[in-house]
Design a protein around this motif. Structure first.
Motif, mmCIF file in Angstrom:
data_model
loop_
_atom_site.group_PDB
_atom_site.id
_atom_site.type_symbol
_atom_site.label_atom_id
_atom_site.label_comp_id
_atom_site.label_asym_id
_atom_site.label_seq_id
_atom_site.Cartn_x
_atom_site.Cartn_y
_atom_site.Cartn_z
ATOM 1 N N LEU A 254 31.704 37.141 36.184
ATOM 2 C CA LEU A 254 31.473 38.581 36.044
ATOM 3 C C LEU A 254 32.513 39.423 36.773
ATOM 4 C CD1 LEU A 254 27.570 38.718 36.404
ATOM 5 C CD2 LEU A 254 28.972 38.387 34.353
ATOM 6 N N ALA A 255 33.229 38.807 37.720
ATOM 7 C CA ALA A 255 34.302 39.507 38.457
ATOM 8 C C ALA A 255 33.823 40.831 39.047
ATOM 9 C CB ALA A 255 35.514 39.728 37.550
ATOM 10 N N CYS A 256 32.637 40.819 39.665
ATOM 11 C CA CYS A 256 32.074 42.050 40.236
ATOM 12 C C CYS A 256 32.927 42.608 41.369
ATOM 13 C CB CYS A 256 30.651 41.795 40.734
ATOM 14 S SG CYS A 256 29.528 41.176 39.465
ATOM 15 N N THR A 257 33.679 41.729 42.041
ATOM 16 C CA THR A 257 34.504 42.190 43.155
ATOM 17 C C THR A 257 35.608 43.130 42.694
ATOM 18 O OG1 THR A 257 35.849 40.177 42.942
ATOM 19 C CG2 THR A 257 34.047 40.138 44.559
ATOM 20 N N ALA A 258 35.960 43.088 41.403
ATOM 21 C CA ALA A 258 37.023 43.968 40.916
ATOM 22 C C ALA A 258 36.645 45.431 41.091
ATOM 23 C CB ALA A 258 37.303 43.671 39.437
ATOM 24 N N CYS A 259 35.348 45.747 41.022
ATOM 25 C CA CYS A 259 34.897 47.127 41.185
ATOM 26 C C CYS A 259 34.183 47.366 42.513
ATOM 27 C CB CYS A 259 33.959 47.521 40.040
ATOM 28 S SG CYS A 259 34.763 47.679 38.434
ATOM 29 N N HIS A 260 33.379 46.404 42.948
ATOM 30 C CA HIS A 260 32.578 46.593 44.153
ATOM 31 C C HIS A 260 33.237 46.038 45.406
ATOM 32 C CE1 HIS A 260 29.045 48.064 41.993
ATOM 33 N NE2 HIS A 260 29.299 47.151 41.073
ATOM 34 N N GLY A 261 34.343 45.328 45.265
ATOM 35 C CA GLY A 261 34.972 44.711 46.415
ATOM 36 C C GLY A 261 34.177 43.500 46.884
ATOM 37 N N ASP A 262 34.667 42.871 47.921
ATOM 38 C CA ASP A 262 33.995 41.710 48.497
ATOM 39 C C ASP A 262 32.984 42.190 49.526
ATOM 40 O OD1 ASP A 262 33.175 39.376 49.697
ATOM 41 O OD2 ASP A 262 35.187 38.517 49.832
ATOM 42 N N PRO A 263 31.694 41.918 49.338
ATOM 43 C CA PRO A 263 30.688 42.381 50.306
ATOM 44 C C PRO A 263 30.928 41.850 51.710
ATOM 45 C CG PRO A 263 29.643 41.631 48.286
ATOM 46 C CD PRO A 263 31.074 41.227 48.198
ATOM 47 N N ALA A 264 31.674 40.749 51.817
ATOM 48 C CA ALA A 264 31.961 40.188 53.137
ATOM 49 C C ALA A 264 33.063 40.948 53.861
ATOM 50 C CB ALA A 264 32.355 38.714 53.002
ATOM 51 N N VAL A 265 33.704 41.904 53.178
ATOM 52 C CA VAL A 265 34.801 42.675 53.785
ATOM 53 C C VAL A 265 34.447 44.154 53.679
ATOM 54 C CG1 VAL A 265 37.290 43.090 53.802
ATOM 55 C CG2 VAL A 265 36.399 40.893 52.987
ATOM 56 N N PRO A 266 33.601 44.671 54.566
ATOM 57 C CA PRO A 266 33.214 46.090 54.509
ATOM 58 C C PRO A 266 34.434 46.996 54.578
ATOM 59 C CG PRO A 266 31.848 44.879 56.056
ATOM 60 C CD PRO A 266 32.973 43.960 55.680
ATOM 61 N N GLY A 267 34.406 48.056 53.783
ATOM 62 C CA GLY A 267 35.504 49.016 53.800
ATOM 63 C C GLY A 267 36.683 48.609 52.951
ATOM 64 N N GLY A 268 36.574 47.478 52.231
ATOM 65 C CA GLY A 268 37.665 47.052 51.377
ATOM 66 C C GLY A 268 37.849 47.995 50.200
#
Length: 300
Positions: A206-220
Motif C-alpha cells: 500500500l506504500a502508506c509511508t509515501a503520504c503519511h511518512g514513517d510513524p517511527a520517525v515523528p516529524g518526518g
C-alpha cells in the motif's frame, strides 16, 4: 547462383528471430505506454486548464450530519437542506482566465459521476451560475451536489467543450442505518487482525509511508496526517468513536472526516487523496491494517 550455405541460412534465421523479438518488445512497450497514459488520464487532477480557463479544486467536503456518529436526535428539515436520504457534497473552486480575452464559465460544466452506473449529477446548489471571466481575473465558485444512496465510487469531473478531466474521487458517506455493501458497520465485526501483516501492508504494497511518512520517525516529511500514537490520537477525532472505528471509517470513506492538522494551508491541505481502500482490501487485510495502526507507538 549458388544456394545459400547452411551457416548463412542459420544466420538469416537468427537475424529474423531477433527482429521478431524486437518487434514484439516494441509492441509491448507501446501497449504499456498507452495503458499508462489511459491510467494517468483518469487520475484526479486538482488543477487543470481547459479551453482557455484554469480551474483549481480548493476544497470538497461532505456536509456533516450530527446523527452520523451515534447521536439520537432527529434534526428538522431546514430550507435549502438536502432531501431526506441525500447527502450534499460541497465543492469550492477558483477559476482563472490566463488569456487576454474574456472567457465564459458555467457551474453546469461540473459533473459528479457514479463510476458503476454512469449516472451523472449536476450541481443542485449554485449550478445555474454563469460567469464571464475577464483576462487575469480570478473567481471563487461554490457549488453543491445532492447525492442519493449509492455505494459506488464517485468522480467529480470538469467537462468543458470536448475536454473532460477528473478533479476528485470520493464516496458518499453513510447516513445512520446505512451499511456499506460487503462491509459491516462496526470494526468489531471484522476478522481478528494481525498487526505484523498490517505493517507489511502499510510499508509494502500500500506504500502508506509515501503520504503519511514513517510513524517511527515523528516529524518526518509527509503530505498526509501523522499516524504515530494513533490509538491515542485517533480516539480524539470524533467524540464517542474509538481509534479503530475511526481508522475503519477513514479507510472506507477517506474524506468523511478531515484531520485537524489538514484543515488549514498545511502540507496535507484540505482534500483527501487517499484511495478508497474498501474497493481493494479484503476484510482480513482491512482488519490487519487497522490492528497495525491502533498498536502504533512513537519510536516503533
Amino acid at each position: 547462383m549458388h544456394p545459400p550455405s547452411e551457416s548463412s541460412a542459420r544466420q538469416h534465421r537468427r537475424t529474423g528471430t531477433r527482429w521478431v523479438a524486437c518487434g514484439l518488445a516494441l509492441l509491448a512497450t507501446l501497449a504499456g505506454g498507452a495503458l499508462a497514459l489511459q491510467t494517468w488520464a483518469v487520475q484526479p487532477r486538482r488543477e487543470v486548464e481547459q479551453n482557455g480557463l484554469r480551474l483549481r479544486l480548493e476544497r470538497a467536503v461532505w456536509l456533516h450530519e450530527p446523527t452520523d456518529h451515534g447521536d439520537t436526535a432527529t434534526l428538522p428539515a431546514l430550507p435549502g437542506a438536502p432531501a431526506p436520504g441525500q447527502r450534499r457534497l460541497t465543492v469550492e473552486l477558483t477559476v482563472f482566465n490566463p488569456r487576454s480575452v474574456p472567457g465564459d464559465f458555467t457551474a453546469g460544466e461540473l459533473l459528479l459521476t457514479d463510476t458503476q452506473t454512469g449516472t451523472e449529477w449536476r450541481a443542485s446548489v449554485g449550478g445555474a451560475a454563469a460567469f464571464t471571466v475577464r483576462p487575469s481575473e480570478l473567481l471563487s465558485v461554490t457549488v453543491g451536489f445532492d447525492v442519493p444512496l449509492t455505494s459506488s465510487a464517485l468522480r467529480l469531473e470538469w467537462a468543458r467543450g470536448t475536454e473532460r478531466t477528473t478533479l476528485l474521487s470520493t464516496r458518499r458517506p453513510r447516513s445512520p442505518g446505512e451499511g456499506p455493501p460487503g462491509w459491516p458497520r462496526r470494526v468489531e465485526e471484522l476478522p481478528p487482525g494481525n498487526a505484523a501483516a498490517g505493517s507489511a501492508l502499510f510499508h509494502g504494497r500500500l506504500a502508506c509511508t509515501a503520504c503519511h511518512g514513517d510513524p517511527a520517525v515523528p516529524g518526518g516529511r509527509r503530505i498526509g496526517p501523522a499516524l504515530a500514537n494513533f490509538s491515542r490520537v485517533g480516539a480524539t477525532r470524533v467524540s464517542g468513536m474509538s481509534a479503530a472505528q475511526y481508522a475503519y471509517e477513514s479507510l472506507l470513506n477517506p474524506g468523511a472526516v478531515i484531520a485537524p492538522e489538514c484543515a488549514g494551508p498545511g502540507p496535507c491541505g484540505q482534500l483527501s487523496t487517499m484511495p478508497l481502500y474498501g474497493e481493494t482490501l479484503s476484510p482480513q487485510e482491512m482488519a490487519d491494517l487497522i490492528s497495525y495502526l491502533v498498536n502504533l507507538r512513537t519510536g516503533e
